[in-house]
Design a protein around this motif. Structure first.
Motif, PDB file in Angstrom:
ATOM      1  N   PRO A 189     -18.051   7.742 -21.540  1.00 56.01           N
ATOM      2  CA  PRO A 189     -17.558   6.917 -22.658  1.00 56.01           C
ATOM      3  C   PRO A 189     -16.035   6.850 -22.661  1.00 56.01           C
ATOM      4  N   ASN A 190     -15.524   5.726 -23.114  1.00 58.97           N
ATOM      5  CA  ASN A 190     -14.078   5.512 -23.116  1.00 58.97           C
ATOM      6  C   ASN A 190     -13.460   6.188 -24.333  1.00 58.97           C
ATOM      7  N   THR A 191     -13.302   7.506 -24.219  1.00 50.90           N
ATOM      8  CA  THR A 191     -12.722   8.305 -25.303  1.00 50.90           C
ATOM      9  C   THR A 191     -11.494   9.035 -24.767  1.00 50.90           C
ATOM     10  N   PRO A 192     -10.600   9.482 -25.651  1.00 49.13           N
ATOM     11  CA  PRO A 192      -9.444  10.256 -25.178  1.00 49.13           C
ATOM     12  C   PRO A 192      -9.848  11.499 -24.392  1.00 49.13           C
ATOM     13  N   GLY A 193     -10.933  12.153 -24.802  1.00 50.33           N
ATOM     14  CA  GLY A 193     -11.377  13.347 -24.102  1.00 50.33           C
ATOM     15  C   GLY A 193     -11.839  13.062 -22.678  1.00 50.33           C
ATOM     16  N   ILE A 194     -12.610  12.000 -22.509  1.00 53.38           N
ATOM     17  CA  ILE A 194     -13.082  11.648 -21.170  1.00 53.38           C
ATOM     18  C   ILE A 194     -11.927  11.166 -20.299  1.00 53.38           C
ATOM     19  N   LEU A 204       0.850  -1.187   0.000  1.00 51.26           N
ATOM     20  CA  LEU A 204       0.000   0.000   0.000  1.00 51.26           C
ATOM     21  C   LEU A 204       0.884   1.234   0.000  1.00 51.26           C
ATOM     22  N   GLN A 205       0.615   2.160  -0.917  1.00 50.84           N
ATOM     23  CA  GLN A 205       1.433   3.363  -1.047  1.00 50.84           C
ATOM     24  C   GLN A 205       0.545   4.553  -1.407  1.00 50.84           C
ATOM     25  N   PRO A 206       1.025   5.774  -1.170  1.00 51.00           N
ATOM     26  CA  PRO A 206       0.290   6.943  -1.647  1.00 51.00           C
ATOM     27  C   PRO A 206       0.364   7.015  -3.178  1.00 51.00           C
ATOM     28  N   VAL A 207      -0.706   7.488  -3.793  1.00 53.82           N
ATOM     29  CA  VAL A 207      -0.693   7.741  -5.225  1.00 53.82           C
ATOM     30  C   VAL A 207       0.190   8.957  -5.498  1.00 53.82           C
ATOM     31  N   THR A 208       0.945   8.908  -6.583  1.00 56.49           N
ATOM     32  CA  THR A 208       1.754  10.041  -7.009  1.00 56.49           C
ATOM     33  C   THR A 208       1.178  10.612  -8.311  1.00 56.49           C
ATOM     34  N   GLU A 209       1.627  11.792  -8.662  1.00 57.41           N
ATOM     35  CA  GLU A 209       1.106  12.435  -9.868  1.00 57.41           C
ATOM     36  C   GLU A 209       1.336  11.572 -11.105  1.00 57.41           C
ATOM     37  N   SER A 210       2.445  10.889 -11.157  1.00 60.45           N
ATOM     38  CA  SER A 210       2.743  10.056 -12.325  1.00 60.45           C
ATOM     39  C   SER A 210       1.814   8.843 -12.433  1.00 60.45           C
ATOM     40  N   ASP A 211       1.108   8.509 -11.353  1.00 61.09           N
ATOM     41  CA  ASP A 211       0.177   7.368 -11.365  1.00 61.09           C
ATOM     42  C   ASP A 211      -1.165   7.703 -11.998  1.00 61.09           C
ATOM     43  N   ILE A 212      -1.469   8.991 -12.159  1.00 63.79           N
ATOM     44  CA  ILE A 212      -2.819   9.396 -12.539  1.00 63.79           C
ATOM     45  C   ILE A 212      -3.324   8.695 -13.805  1.00 63.79           C
ATOM     46  N   PRO A 213      -2.569   8.635 -14.896  1.00 64.83           N
ATOM     47  CA  PRO A 213      -3.086   7.911 -16.069  1.00 64.83           C
ATOM     48  C   PRO A 213      -3.394   6.440 -15.782  1.00 64.83           C
ATOM     49  N   SER A 214      -2.624   5.835 -14.886  1.00 63.33           N
ATOM     50  CA  SER A 214      -2.882   4.434 -14.535  1.00 63.33           C
ATOM     51  C   SER A 214      -4.221   4.273 -13.824  1.00 63.33           C
ATOM     52  N   LEU A 215      -4.618   5.295 -13.042  1.00 61.26           N
ATOM     53  CA  LEU A 215      -5.909   5.225 -12.358  1.00 61.26           C
ATOM     54  C   LEU A 215      -7.052   5.218 -13.370  1.00 61.26           C
ATOM     55  N   SER A 216      -6.945   6.082 -14.369  1.00 60.60           N
ATOM     56  CA  SER A 216      -7.993   6.124 -15.395  1.00 60.60           C
ATOM     57  C   SER A 216      -8.057   4.811 -16.163  1.00 60.60           C
ATOM     58  N   LEU A 254      -7.196   1.870 -15.100  1.00 62.75           N
ATOM     59  CA  LEU A 254      -7.740   0.845 -14.213  1.00 62.75           C
ATOM     60  C   LEU A 254      -9.238   1.007 -14.037  1.00 62.75           C
ATOM     61  N   TRP A 255      -9.714   2.253 -13.980  1.00 59.46           N
ATOM     62  CA  TRP A 255     -11.160   2.508 -13.838  1.00 59.46           C
ATOM     63  C   TRP A 255     -11.915   1.864 -14.992  1.00 59.46           C
ATOM     64  N   TYR A 256     -11.427   2.076 -16.220  1.00 56.67           N
ATOM     65  CA  TYR A 256     -12.123   1.491 -17.367  1.00 56.67           C
ATOM     66  C   TYR A 256     -11.965  -0.026 -17.415  1.00 56.67           C
ATOM     67  N   LYS A 257     -10.852  -0.515 -16.966  1.00 59.74           N
ATOM     68  CA  LYS A 257     -10.647  -1.963 -16.949  1.00 59.74           C
ATOM     69  C   LYS A 257     -11.599  -2.643 -15.969  1.00 59.74           C
ATOM     70  N   SER A 258     -11.936  -1.937 -14.894  1.00 61.91           N
ATOM     71  CA  SER A 258     -12.717  -2.534 -13.812  1.00 61.91           C
ATOM     72  C   SER A 258     -14.194  -2.175 -13.820  1.00 61.91           C
TER      73      SER A 258
END
Length: 197
Positions: free
Chosen positions: A34-39, A5-17, A19-23
Motif C-alpha cells: 500500500p502507498n503509505t509513508p511506512g511502506i 544512463l547513470q549509476p543510482v546514488t544514495e540521494s536517488d533512493i526516494p525518487s525510486l520509490s 517512480l515505482w508507485y507512479k508506474s
C-alpha cells in the motif's frame, strides 16, 4: 540533450520509490505494498541497503536533463548473482499484505532456483519507467546494459515480466519459458541466452 544512463546514488533512493508507485500502481501491487509513508520508508531502506551493501545488485537510472536536470525517469535493479546475493526483500512491513507477498515472490524465487540449479545467470529484478517516458528509449538503455554484460560473461538473463511488457523484452532476445504458463498475477517468466559476437 538526450536521456543518459547513470549509476543510482544514495540521494536517488526516494525518487525510486516515488517512480515505482507512479508506474506500478496496479491492484495486486497496491495490495502487497500500500502507498503509505511506512511502506515507502520500507522501500527506501530495502533499496538503500542493497545499493550500499550488496555488491551483486546494481542499480542504474536514466535521467532527463530537460526539464529538471538529474530527474530520474527510469531505473533498473540488476542482480548479477542471484544464487549468492541473499534474500530479495527484507522482512515484509507490517502494512504489507504478507500472505500475498509470500505467495507471489516465493513462487517466483523457487521457479528461478529450480530452473537454473547451479547454473549462473543474471536477474533483471526491477525495471521501472515513468509512464510519460515510455517509448522514448529509457527501458532499452537499462535492458541493454545488463544484456551486454551478460553476453561478455556468457551467462543467460532471466526476468519475470508483466504480460503487457513481454513484447518489449522479446525485442532484446528474451523468450517465454515454454514450461511455464502466465501466472494469475499476469507475470510471464522469460529467459535470454547469451549472444556471441
Amino acid at each position: 540533450m538526450s536521456l543518459t544512463l547513470q549509476p543510482v546514488t544514495e540521494s536517488d533512493i526516494p525518487s525510486l520509490s516515488e517512480l515505482w508507485y507512479k508506474s506500478f500502481s496496479i491492484p495486486i501491487n497496491l495490495l502487497m505494498f500500500p502507498n503509505t509513508p511506512g511502506i515507502r520508508a520500507w522501500w527506501n531502506e530495502a533499496n538503500g541497503h542493497d545499493l550500499l551493501h550488496n555488491p551483486h545488485r546494481k542499480y542504474l537510472k536514466v535521467v532527463d536533463p530537460v526539464p529538471v536536470p538529474g530527474a530520474v525517469v527510469a531505473y533498473a535493479k540488476w542482480d548479477l548473482d542471484p544464487q549468492h546475493s541473499g534474500a530479495r526483500f527484507p522482512e515484509w512491513h507490517a502494512e504489507s499484505h504478507r500472505e500475498t507477498c509470500d505467495l507471489v515472490f516465493t513462487v517466483l524465487d523457487e521457479e528461478k532456483r529450480t530452473f537454473f540449479g547451479e547454473r549462473r545467470f543474471y536477474y533483471l529484478d526491477m525495471l521501472v519507467v515513468d509512464p510519460a517516458y515510455r517509448g522514448r528509449g529509457a527501458a532499452a538503455m537499462l535492458i541493454q546494459w545488463g544484456c551486454e554484460l551478460a553476453d561478455q560473461e556468457g551467462v543467460p538473463v532471466y526476468l519475470d515480466a508483466h504480460i503487457d511488457a513481454a513484447p518489449m523484452y522479446r525485442r532484446f532476445g528474451f523468450n517465454d519459458r515454454e514450461d511455464k504458463v502466465v501466472t494469475s498475477e499476469g507475470a510471464v517468466s522469460m529467459i535470454r541466452e547469451p549472444e556471441t559476437k
